[in-house]
Design an enzyme around this catalytic site. Structure first.
Site, PDB file in Angstrom:
ATOM      1  N   ARG A  46       3.682  18.907   1.474  1.00  0.00           N
ATOM      2  CA  ARG A  46       4.256  20.187   0.821  1.00  0.00           C
ATOM      3  C   ARG A  46       3.120  20.433  -0.603  1.00  0.00           C
ATOM      4  NH1 ARG A  46       9.341  22.031   1.800  1.00  0.00           N
ATOM      5  NH2 ARG A  46       9.396  21.798   4.225  1.00  0.00           N
ATOM      6  N   THR A  91      -8.377   3.321   8.248  1.00  0.00           N
ATOM      7  CA  THR A  91      -9.357   2.571   8.350  1.00  0.00           C
ATOM      8  C   THR A  91      -9.408   1.772   9.666  1.00  0.00           C
ATOM      9  OG1 THR A  91      -9.226   2.074   5.971  1.00  0.00           O
ATOM     10  CG2 THR A  91     -10.649   0.850   7.039  1.00  0.00           C
ATOM     11  N   ARG A 126      -9.278   7.929  -0.792  1.00  0.00           N
ATOM     12  CA  ARG A 126     -10.149   8.352   0.196  1.00  0.00           C
ATOM     13  C   ARG A 126     -11.165   9.458  -0.230  1.00  0.00           C
ATOM     14  NH1 ARG A 126      -8.782   6.106   5.412  1.00  0.00           N
ATOM     15  NH2 ARG A 126     -10.506   7.580   6.125  1.00  0.00           N
ATOM     16  N   ARG A 161      -6.948  12.817   1.252  1.00  0.00           N
ATOM     17  CA  ARG A 161      -6.030  13.225   2.009  1.00  0.00           C
ATOM     18  C   ARG A 161      -4.463  12.844   1.468  1.00  0.00           C
ATOM     19  NH1 ARG A 161      -7.004   9.771   7.497  1.00  0.00           N
ATOM     20  NH2 ARG A 161      -9.305  10.749   7.168  1.00  0.00           N
ATOM     21  N   HIS A 162      -4.499  11.630   0.671  1.00  0.00           N
ATOM     22  CA  HIS A 162      -3.187  11.270   0.052  1.00  0.00           C
ATOM     23  C   HIS A 162      -3.322  10.922  -1.076  1.00  0.00           C
ATOM     24  CE1 HIS A 162      -4.851   7.384   1.587  1.00  0.00           C
ATOM     25  NE2 HIS A 162      -4.400   7.794   2.958  1.00  0.00           N
ATOM     26  N   GLU A 167     -10.958  -9.701   2.715  1.00  0.00           N
ATOM     27  CA  GLU A 167      -9.481  -9.270   3.189  1.00  0.00           C
ATOM     28  C   GLU A 167      -9.981  -9.256   4.855  1.00  0.00           C
ATOM     29  OE1 GLU A 167      -7.170  -5.861   1.950  1.00  0.00           O
ATOM     30  OE2 GLU A 167      -6.144  -5.477   3.839  1.00  0.00           O
ATOM     31  N   ASP A 186      -0.193   4.521   0.109  1.00  0.00           N
ATOM     32  CA  ASP A 186      -0.599   5.770   0.433  1.00  0.00           C
ATOM     33  C   ASP A 186       0.071   6.652   1.190  1.00  0.00           C
ATOM     34  OD1 ASP A 186      -3.203   4.555  -0.489  1.00  0.00           O
ATOM     35  OD2 ASP A 186      -3.857   3.997   1.691  1.00  0.00           O
ATOM     36  N   HIS A 187       0.955   6.171   1.973  1.00  0.00           N
ATOM     37  CA  HIS A 187       1.730   7.105   2.680  1.00  0.00           C
ATOM     38  C   HIS A 187       3.048   7.697   2.155  1.00  0.00           C
ATOM     39  CE1 HIS A 187      -1.031   6.393   5.724  1.00  0.00           C
ATOM     40  NE2 HIS A 187      -0.665   5.351   5.759  1.00  0.00           N
ATOM     41  N   HIS A 223      -3.626  -4.884   7.527  1.00  0.00           N
ATOM     42  CA  HIS A 223      -3.869  -3.719   8.424  1.00  0.00           C
ATOM     43  C   HIS A 223      -3.045  -3.830   9.633  1.00  0.00           C
ATOM     44  CE1 HIS A 223      -5.432  -0.195  10.315  1.00  0.00           C
ATOM     45  NE2 HIS A 223      -6.129   0.062   9.176  1.00  0.00           N
ATOM     46  N   ASN A 251       0.875  -1.076  -0.153  1.00  0.00           N
ATOM     47  CA  ASN A 251       0.038   0.004  -0.005  1.00  0.00           C
ATOM     48  C   ASN A 251       1.082   1.156  -0.161  1.00  0.00           C
ATOM     49  OD1 ASN A 251      -1.279   2.084   1.206  1.00  0.00           O
ATOM     50  ND2 ASN A 251      -3.109   0.999   1.750  1.00  0.00           N
ATOM     51  N   HIS A 307      -5.422   3.721  -1.651  1.00  0.00           N
ATOM     52  CA  HIS A 307      -6.747   4.258  -1.227  1.00  0.00           C
ATOM     53  C   HIS A 307      -7.221   5.415  -1.776  1.00  0.00           C
ATOM     54  CE1 HIS A 307      -9.662   4.070   2.741  1.00  0.00           C
ATOM     55  NE2 HIS A 307     -10.267   4.522   1.697  1.00  0.00           N
ATOM     56  N   GLU A 327      -8.288   0.730  -3.131  1.00  0.00           N
ATOM     57  CA  GLU A 327      -9.037   0.448  -2.007  1.00  0.00           C
ATOM     58  C   GLU A 327      -9.961   1.720  -1.925  1.00  0.00           C
ATOM     59  OE1 GLU A 327      -6.323  -0.051   1.454  1.00  0.00           O
ATOM     60  OE2 GLU A 327      -7.995   0.999   2.742  1.00  0.00           O
TER      61      GLU A 327
HETATM   62  N1  PXP Z   1      -5.829  -3.260   3.901  1.00  0.00           N
HETATM   63  C1  PXP Z   1      -6.792  -2.307   4.126  1.00  0.00           C
HETATM   64  C2  PXP Z   1      -7.985  -2.733   3.523  1.00  0.00           C
HETATM   65  C3  PXP Z   1      -6.407  -0.965   4.571  1.00  0.00           C
HETATM   66  O1  PXP Z   1      -7.576  -0.175   4.944  1.00  0.00           O
HETATM   67  C4  PXP Z   1      -5.232  -0.686   4.924  1.00  0.00           C
HETATM   68  C5  PXP Z   1      -4.784   0.728   5.490  1.00  0.00           C
HETATM   69  O2  PXP Z   1      -4.920   1.723   4.424  1.00  0.00           O
HETATM   70  C6  PXP Z   1      -4.094  -1.693   4.955  1.00  0.00           C
HETATM   71  C7  PXP Z   1      -4.574  -2.944   4.289  1.00  0.00           C
HETATM   72  C8  PXP Z   1      -2.761  -1.381   5.285  1.00  0.00           C
HETATM   73  O3  PXP Z   1      -2.405  -1.183   6.623  1.00  0.00           O
HETATM   74  P1  PXP Z   1      -1.276  -0.702   6.921  1.00  0.00           P
HETATM   75  O4  PXP Z   1      -0.854   0.738   6.518  1.00  0.00           O
HETATM   76  O5  PXP Z   1      -1.506  -0.566   8.575  1.00  0.00           O
HETATM   77  O6  PXP Z   1      -0.290  -1.839   6.680  1.00  0.00           O
END
Ligand code: PXP
Length: 240
Positions: free
Chosen positions: A18, A101, A45, A49-50, A151, A9-10, A191, A7, A43, A70
């Protein structure tokens, strides 16, 4: 061998600090794939936000392995997914004020809306996964939505504070994996999975894929993204 979905996202969270262009989540996705990731998760959202709309269009265009989008079941997000056509959509509950989430879908409480989203996405050729807590009656009800994949939410396992609660949460995931496999689902989990708690989940018989984000992107700050992905693959293989 159990697959790893990373994932990203981060990576976008860091960019949004920025609101410029770096680091580019699409470039990060390619690095993850080159390091051995089996799929990329992002994801979109509702508050953007990301990851943003342009990111998901670019991901779909450039990612040659599986792209797992996602998303919530909001109709405008479902519409965007049908345009993008990711390989898979993972439906999650979404609350604006949450940091991440927080729980699985309430399939029983929101059955008709979820079923409708599943059907709309599947009609666009998208495989649908439902993010669910390891709770039997929710998984049983998920079967009636027509989704092919679930999942299992590993958040309670990841947050367990004592040896006993950790073992109890792991057993729930094991039991519900078996239950879901018997119902005919493909079973993923994710997660809160980190380098020190993933091995036990990866050992669960029949588990298909683990979706992991925050711990890998955090580790990448210190060792680089390719190394962070490779280290997690070693954990999944049981070698670390
Ligand atoms: N799976 C799902 C459905 C999620 O919502 C997330 C968080 O976005 C993840 C996996 C990944 O979680 P983490 O960032 O805590 O590894």
């Amino acid at each position: 061998m159990i697959k790893l979905g990373v994932n990203i996202d981060h990576v976008a969270t860091l960019r949004q600090a920025r609101r410029e262009f770096d680091p580019d989540p699409i470039k990060a996705a390619q690095i993850c794939i080159d390091a051995g990731a089996d799929s990329i998760v992002a994801h979109l959202r509702e508050d953007r936000r990301h990851i943003n709309d342009e990111d998901v269009f670019r991901l779909k265009k450039s990612i040659k392995t599986r792209f797992n989008l996602e998303m919530s079941i909001q109709s405008d997000i479902v519409k965007i997914a049908c345009q993008i056509k990711p390989n898979q959509s993972t439906l999650v509950p979404e609350k604006r004020e949450e940091i991440t989430t927080e729980g699985g879908l309430d399939i029983i409480g929101q059955f008709s809306k979820i079923k409708q989203s599943v059907e709309t996405l599947q009609a666009s050729g998208i495989v649908v996964s439902l993010f669910i807590d390891p709770v039997k009656k929710q998984i049983q009800k998920a079967k009636d939505t027509g989704a092919q994949v679930i999942e299992i939410h590993t958040g309670s396992y990841a947050n367990a504070k004592t040896k006993q609660s950790l073992a109890a949460e792991l057993n729930k995931i094991k039991d519900m994996t078996k239950y879901a496999l018997d119902l005919g689902f493909i079973v993923n989990a994710g997660h809160g999975l980190k380098y020190n708690n993933t091995k036990a989940v990866a050992k669960i018989s029949g588990m298909n894929e683990l979706n992991i984000g925050h711990s890998i992107i955090s580790r990448a700050v210190f060792v680089g993204l390719p190394q962070a992905v490779k280290e997690m693959i070693e954990v999944i293989k049981g070698n670390a």
